[in-house]
Design an enzyme around this catalytic site. Sequence first.
Site, PDB file in Angstrom:
ATOM      1  CB  VAL A   1       2.048  -0.104   3.903  1.00 35.13           C
ATOM      2  CG1 VAL A   1       2.003  -1.045   4.895  1.00 35.13           C
ATOM      3  CG2 VAL A   1       1.580   1.239   4.265  1.00 35.13           C
TER       4      VAL A   1
ATOM      5  N   GLY B   1       0.860  -1.250  -0.178  1.00 35.40           N
ATOM      6  CA  GLY B   1       0.127   0.106   0.052  1.00 35.40           C
ATOM      7  C   GLY B   1       0.695   1.245  -0.093  1.00 35.40           C
ATOM      8  NE  ARG B   2       3.988   3.494  -4.055  1.00 38.33           N
ATOM      9  CZ  ARG B   2       5.245   4.083  -4.288  1.00 38.33           C
ATOM     10  NH1 ARG B   2       5.133   5.221  -4.217  1.00 38.33           N
ATOM     11  NH2 ARG B   2       5.989   3.103  -4.624  1.00 38.33           N
ATOM     12  N   GLY B   3       0.417   5.667   0.861  1.00 35.76           N
ATOM     13  CA  GLY B   3      -0.560   6.666   1.153  1.00 35.76           C
ATOM     14  C   GLY B   3       0.146   7.914   1.432  1.00 35.76           C
TER      15      GLY B   3
ATOM     16  CG  ASP C   1      -6.468  10.867   4.569  1.00 33.82           C
ATOM     17  OD1 ASP C   1      -7.640  11.056   3.528  1.00 33.82           O
ATOM     18  OD2 ASP C   1      -5.573  10.597   4.190  1.00 33.82           O
TER      19      ASP C   1
ATOM     20  CE  LYS D   1       1.656   5.065   6.205  1.00 34.08           C
ATOM     21  NZ  LYS D   1       0.223   4.983   5.986  1.00 34.08           N
TER      22      LYS D   1
ATOM     23  N   GLY E   1       3.249   7.476   3.552  1.00 34.09           N
ATOM     24  CA  GLY E   1       4.335   6.656   3.160  1.00 34.09           C
ATOM     25  C   GLY E   1       4.090   5.282   2.431  1.00 34.09           C
TER      26      GLY E   1
END
Length: 810
Positions: free
Chosen positions: A539, A532-534, A645, A553, A537
């Site tokens: 994951v 994942g990416r947010g 968020d 993360k 940063g």
Amino acid sequence: MAPPSSLLLLPPFLFLFLQSCRLSTSSLPSVAKGTSLSVESPDDVLVSPSRAYSAGFFPIGDNAYGFAVWFSDPPCSGAACTPVWMANREAPVNGRRSTFSLLDSGNLVLTDAGDAGAEVWSSGTSSPSAAELRLNDIGNLVLTDGSGGVLWQSFNSPTDTLLPQQPLTRNTFLISARSRYNYSTGFYKLYFDNDNVLRLLFDGPSISSVYWPFPWVLSSALGRFLYNSSRIAVLDPLGLFQSSDNYSFYTSDYGVAAMQRRMTLDFDGNLRVYSREPGSTVWAVTWEAISSDPCFIHGVCGNNSLCSYDPAKGRSCSCVPGYVPKVPGDWSAGCVPNFTFSDGCVADEIGFVKLQHVDFYGYDYNTIFNTTLGKCRQTCLSLCNCRGFQFSASGSRSTFSCYPKMELLNGHKEPSLTGEFFIKIPKYKTFTVDQLVKRTQYSCPPTPEVKVVDRTYSKKGKNGALNFMLWFACVVGGIEVVVVFLVWFFLIRNQQDVTSAHQSNLLAATGFKRFTYDELKKATRNFSKEIGRGAGGIVYKALLPDDRVAAVKVLGNAKTGEADFLAEASTIGRLNHMNLIEMWGYCAEGKHKLLVYQFMEHGSLAQNLASPELNWKRRFDVAVGTAKGLAYLHEECLEWVLHCDVKPENILLDSDYQPKVADFGLSKLMDRGKAMNSDFSRIRGTRGYMAPEWVSNLSITSKVDVYSYGIVMLEMVTGISPTTTVHSLESGGDAKQIRLVPWARNKMNEPRRTGSRLEEMVDLALMGEYDLRKMEILIEVALKCVEEDKDARLTMGQVVEMLLRHENDG
Ligand SMILES: *[C@@H]1O[C@H](CO)[C@@H](O)[C@H](O)[C@H]1NC(C)=O
Ligand SMILES: *[C@@H]1O[C@H](CO)[C@@H](O)[C@H](O)[C@H]1NC(C)=O
Ligand SMILES: *[C@@H]1O[C@H](CO)[C@@H](O)[C@H](O)[C@H]1NC(C)=O
Ligand SMILES: *[C@@H]1O[C@H](CO)[C@@H](O)[C@H](O)[C@H]1NC(C)=O
Ligand SMILES: *[C@@H]1O[C@H](CO)[C@@H](O)[C@H](O)[C@H]1NC(C)=O
Ligand SMILES: *[C@@H]1O[C@H](CO)[C@@H](O)[C@H](O)[C@H]1NC(C)=O
């Protein structure tokens, strides 16, 4: 002084004023045997070769002087200088006839004129041969013998400040000043403890307790190494601090060699590093030990009171319910009961009032594990001196522990504190919600001014009038008004400190720990599997050494201050709820900042929205669970932990498709320049899910999360993403661009035709299989969450209630 002589002395007075208050630049390079510095001679100042530091008599009050070392580049005078060491912080000497001498015996002595040459300080050295005192360029005042051997040095007896390259050792410690302008010893101490760990201690007149590193986390979990007994810590000139217990940090301006730096244990109990640019007179804080919540510093409020912290208003104290301030206006005196018990343990007299987000540190009677609220209550009832008890989930979260308290000390109120606290009060006492929730709003009153002691002296010297004028001129010209903050009285019964074990048990049991970067690099197989990416940063999936599967993360833009980061991470680590993702630990090594979470088999809600696996029951569970998780974060009027968020990417699904909210508190770990406060930097979150307040100038409250939650729910039931305008499939497939919220609202407002309006809204992936009544409720709730007016929106608690009310009757 007789006025005529003053008048006669006017010209010399002016001359002397200029002379004495001129920034001393002549001065001495060294003091030789048999010579002395006089408090009355402004040129009797020892200066280091580079002029960075000076040593001499330093005014600390009306006619009161300390023999000190101070920063003298740029040149300064009197109270405007920053002292870094003082020989006689407890016993200031007189402004006349006091001397600092290197005797023929080789002893350095400070004598006070007041009491016929009383010796107030001495180095206790002797040297049959030569001896010489010099101040070197790193601020160390050194007495050497004829062969250059060191007989004595000021670096070995620091007061409240460490200079770069000055080691803190097993034999030295820092003790804070009493108050901003009272240099005598205060209540806080930085030292190496018996277990080799560098700690901060509150050492009040009758109680003492350690508050840094946070005592509820095992030192080893915070990365402290217990088995290096060399016990040495030093700040280097570039701003790297390293201690033998493996604690280290970089100042925020690390690397700038020209900076002047000092590490000072301030009178408020916080340890700070200050830096100053060449030529500047202003010190900037470039690191501090406790930056997230100064209520973690012990001894702020007295007993039976609570310290709470608001970034805008600072620390404040308040009495617990049923108690009133002992000395109105002096919080350190604590609070006393506004009631009496005939005895503290007559069951039918006693009631308990519940407080949330509150903890009292220490003074546990004992700890009872795996118990019930009823038993815990009974225990406290039967102990006459039990003042209340804490009841909270244990590490495993399936059992509860009980902590009856003998004293309510170090009280602290903070939203992330979990568990409940029950205060023992008479049954007849009742409190309004207002009293319980809002009563902590008093702030500490401004501390009264105390004038510095007037030193008297008995003997008249030669040139008395002249000397007086000299002294007078200097005092008037050089000393600013000195304000002394009221000292803290801790009239606390002489009782030994009982250290509380309960918090450390908690963290030991939850397994919250510090990982090394290498460990995580290995666990993620060199960061090979991105999941994942947010905003925060990227994951990665990881397999921890103990075989647990984790999500790691890597924070892209984390707070640079390690201490800040640790404080926030351990605070977030303490939030626990079945609908919040569990944090297992963190890693902070230099620029590497990583968080370790439990791994969620089914990924995020976003990844599952189109999946047939996400059937109606599971979707409804996601709605309820997510609402519960957020309600926990917002809990009861305290809106500190806003998520900001909420979106499908941040709602993760475990193996049973139960939701867990992720990424909460992350904003606190990110480097946003400023601390979290009421007007935190605008605009966070993700387009499409953001409440209108973000773009207008309205205040940001928990209702921003409610709005985002509403959007996520609409998206989950309709299958329509808010981030794109969509094509309506009505009117024969005639594509027309519409927006999710107004579209859903219009649909719901259409006249009821038994469900057909829902049919047009509901995600086709559900294949028509859903509970009509629940679906209607869920959409209604969602629409009430996305009201433009934040006050018209539900709270997360109400959302849970509305969804569950229907769960049970339907
Ligand atoms: C102990 O700490 C000192 C100073 O930080 C360091 O030089 C030394 O290598 C350490 N020893 C061990 C066994 O870790
Ligand atoms: C000290 O920390 C460094 C990394 O910061 C780590 O490599 C080392 O193993 C630690 N030493 C001990 C004794 O824990
Ligand atoms: C103390 O108790 C009395 C009576 O029980 C009450 O009238 C008074 O308001 C209380 N004081 C405070 C400050 O709560
Ligand atoms: C807690 O106590 C109950 C009964 O007293 C027992 O059945 C249970 O196994 C205990 N749980 C733990 C985790 O010790
Ligand atoms: C500074 O604090 C000490 C300790 O309370 C006190 O005895 C002393 O009088 C204070 N000094 C001044 C100048 O107020
Ligand atoms: C704390 O408050 C109580 C009143 O409940 C008082 O009697 C006691 O002396 C105080 N204890 C300490 C340690 O100050």
